[in-house]
Design a protein around this motif. Sequence first.
Motif, PDB file in Angstrom:
ATOM      1  N   THR A  17      -6.749  19.489   1.205  1.00  0.00           N
ATOM      2  CA  THR A  17      -5.019  19.389   1.253  1.00  0.00           C
ATOM      3  C   THR A  17      -4.904  19.150   2.469  1.00  0.00           C
ATOM      4  O   THR A  17      -5.487  20.003   3.565  1.00  0.00           O
ATOM      5  CB  THR A  17      -4.695  20.566   0.559  1.00  0.00           C
ATOM      6  N   ASN A  25       2.373  18.979   1.567  1.00  0.00           N
ATOM      7  CA  ASN A  25       1.056  18.910   1.488  1.00  0.00           C
ATOM      8  C   ASN A  25       0.464  17.696   0.708  1.00  0.00           C
ATOM      9  O   ASN A  25       1.252  17.128  -0.284  1.00  0.00           O
ATOM     10  CB  ASN A  25       0.663  19.995   0.400  1.00  0.00           C
ATOM     11  N   LEU A  26      -0.586  17.065   1.205  1.00  0.00           N
ATOM     12  CA  LEU A  26      -1.040  15.672   0.714  1.00  0.00           C
ATOM     13  C   LEU A  26      -2.385  16.134   0.248  1.00  0.00           C
ATOM     14  O   LEU A  26      -3.264  16.658   0.801  1.00  0.00           O
ATOM     15  CB  LEU A  26      -1.362  14.756   1.951  1.00  0.00           C
ATOM     16  N   VAL A  27      -2.586  15.495  -0.945  1.00  0.00           N
ATOM     17  CA  VAL A  27      -4.067  15.741  -1.636  1.00  0.00           C
ATOM     18  C   VAL A  27      -4.962  14.719  -1.346  1.00  0.00           C
ATOM     19  O   VAL A  27      -4.604  13.554  -0.813  1.00  0.00           O
ATOM     20  CB  VAL A  27      -3.802  15.561  -3.081  1.00  0.00           C
ATOM     21  N   PHE A  78      -7.011  10.322   1.113  1.00  0.00           N
ATOM     22  CA  PHE A  78      -5.906  10.942   0.637  1.00  0.00           C
ATOM     23  C   PHE A  78      -4.755  10.207   0.421  1.00  0.00           C
ATOM     24  O   PHE A  78      -4.571   8.921   0.542  1.00  0.00           O
ATOM     25  CB  PHE A  78      -5.529  11.987   1.933  1.00  0.00           C
ATOM     26  N   ASN A  79      -3.605  10.784  -0.381  1.00  0.00           N
ATOM     27  CA  ASN A  79      -2.669  10.010  -0.842  1.00  0.00           C
ATOM     28  C   ASN A  79      -1.402  10.412  -0.005  1.00  0.00           C
ATOM     29  O   ASN A  79      -1.147  11.646   0.493  1.00  0.00           O
ATOM     30  CB  ASN A  79      -2.067  10.662  -2.372  1.00  0.00           C
ATOM     31  N   THR A  80      -0.806   9.423   0.635  1.00  0.00           N
ATOM     32  CA  THR A  80       0.290   9.459   1.530  1.00  0.00           C
ATOM     33  C   THR A  80       1.317  10.133   0.687  1.00  0.00           C
ATOM     34  O   THR A  80       1.472  10.076  -0.583  1.00  0.00           O
ATOM     35  CB  THR A  80       0.782   8.232   2.099  1.00  0.00           C
ATOM     36  N   ARG A  81       2.483  10.638   1.291  1.00  0.00           N
ATOM     37  CA  ARG A  81       3.540  11.293   0.691  1.00  0.00           C
ATOM     38  C   ARG A  81       4.119  10.364  -0.583  1.00  0.00           C
ATOM     39  O   ARG A  81       4.349   9.367  -0.687  1.00  0.00           O
ATOM     40  CB  ARG A  81       4.713  11.559   1.712  1.00  0.00           C
ATOM     41  N   THR A  89      -0.544  14.463  -7.179  1.00  0.00           N
ATOM     42  CA  THR A  89       0.422  13.895  -6.415  1.00  0.00           C
ATOM     43  C   THR A  89       0.579  14.525  -5.314  1.00  0.00           C
ATOM     44  O   THR A  89       0.680  15.751  -5.217  1.00  0.00           O
ATOM     45  CB  THR A  89       1.816  13.815  -7.183  1.00  0.00           C
ATOM     46  N   SER A  90       0.809  13.692  -3.910  1.00  0.00           N
ATOM     47  CA  SER A  90       1.218  14.489  -2.649  1.00  0.00           C
ATOM     48  C   SER A  90       2.596  14.703  -2.650  1.00  0.00           C
ATOM     49  O   SER A  90       3.314  13.853  -3.285  1.00  0.00           O
ATOM     50  CB  SER A  90       0.868  13.520  -1.405  1.00  0.00           C
ATOM     51  N   ASP A  91       3.065  15.646  -1.896  1.00  0.00           N
ATOM     52  CA  ASP A  91       4.356  16.226  -1.880  1.00  0.00           C
ATOM     53  C   ASP A  91       5.127  14.940  -1.188  1.00  0.00           C
ATOM     54  O   ASP A  91       4.668  14.127  -0.332  1.00  0.00           O
ATOM     55  CB  ASP A  91       4.598  17.470  -0.913  1.00  0.00           C
ATOM     56  N   ASP A 103       1.765  11.835   8.107  1.00  0.00           N
ATOM     57  CA  ASP A 103       0.827  11.729   7.366  1.00  0.00           C
ATOM     58  C   ASP A 103      -0.638  11.430   8.056  1.00  0.00           C
ATOM     59  O   ASP A 103      -1.703  11.954   8.019  1.00  0.00           O
ATOM     60  CB  ASP A 103       0.751  10.936   5.899  1.00  0.00           C
TER      61      ASP A 103
END
Length: 247
Positions: A17, A25-27, A78-81, A89-91, A103
């Motif tokens: 994260t 928080n980005l996954v 990672f997934n951007t916002r 799912t990222s915040d 990010d």
Amino acid sequence: MEIRASTILPARRRDITLHTADGLNLVGELALPEDRAPAATLVCLHPLPTAEGMMDSHVLRKAAYRLPALADVAVLRFNTRGTTSRRGTSDGTFGEGEAERFDVAAAIEFVEFEELPAPWLLGWSFGTELALKWGCDPEVVGALLLSPPLHRAGNTDLDTWAASGKPVTALVPEFDDYLRPPEARERFARIPQADVVGVDNAKHLWVGEPYVRIVLNEIVRRVNPQCYPLPTEWDGPHERDTSSLAR
């Protein structure tokens, strides 16, 4: 065994994260060579999330599946916002490439905290815009750009990279939807050290194993050249991606 689109080679993989300066928080996932330290690191910046881009977009996913084992390269995805993938799912919400500056900074900060070596930004389409606009950080070695549209990134961003002296490589499909090799060479001429590689018959999405292999080989040739060219066969343990993403 021939390495195919669905082949997953051994690596130390863990969910991560990222924490942005604006409180999100980005996954993501970090994939490391299984039994040795990495020689270099890829920080992957995915295509446009409003057009289904995510950390599992196929070239980035295949880089994580193969390069830790074949090239001693760590791969951070990672997934951007506001972006969703199998990881979650990222915040936040899509920031049109502006709020995503946080990010990119969070990913670079993570690499520094983990003491991962020689970080390169690997951007694809929208991800190239993030790399060019927000990625010219002292910690970053250089940028690898797949299908750069140069829509959001402008001359000021290119000039920043030019002044840095950091290496920039743009892989540009012959039949790209947005920017093709002749125009790309004109635009990237603002960066004297930029290398624009036109790829015959390729399209924006790099669909097809031959094009994926070209991309991964060009990446490895720059970040860990002693492992270039990549093998197409693997005799060790492996898994198979049976999800709908495998192609």
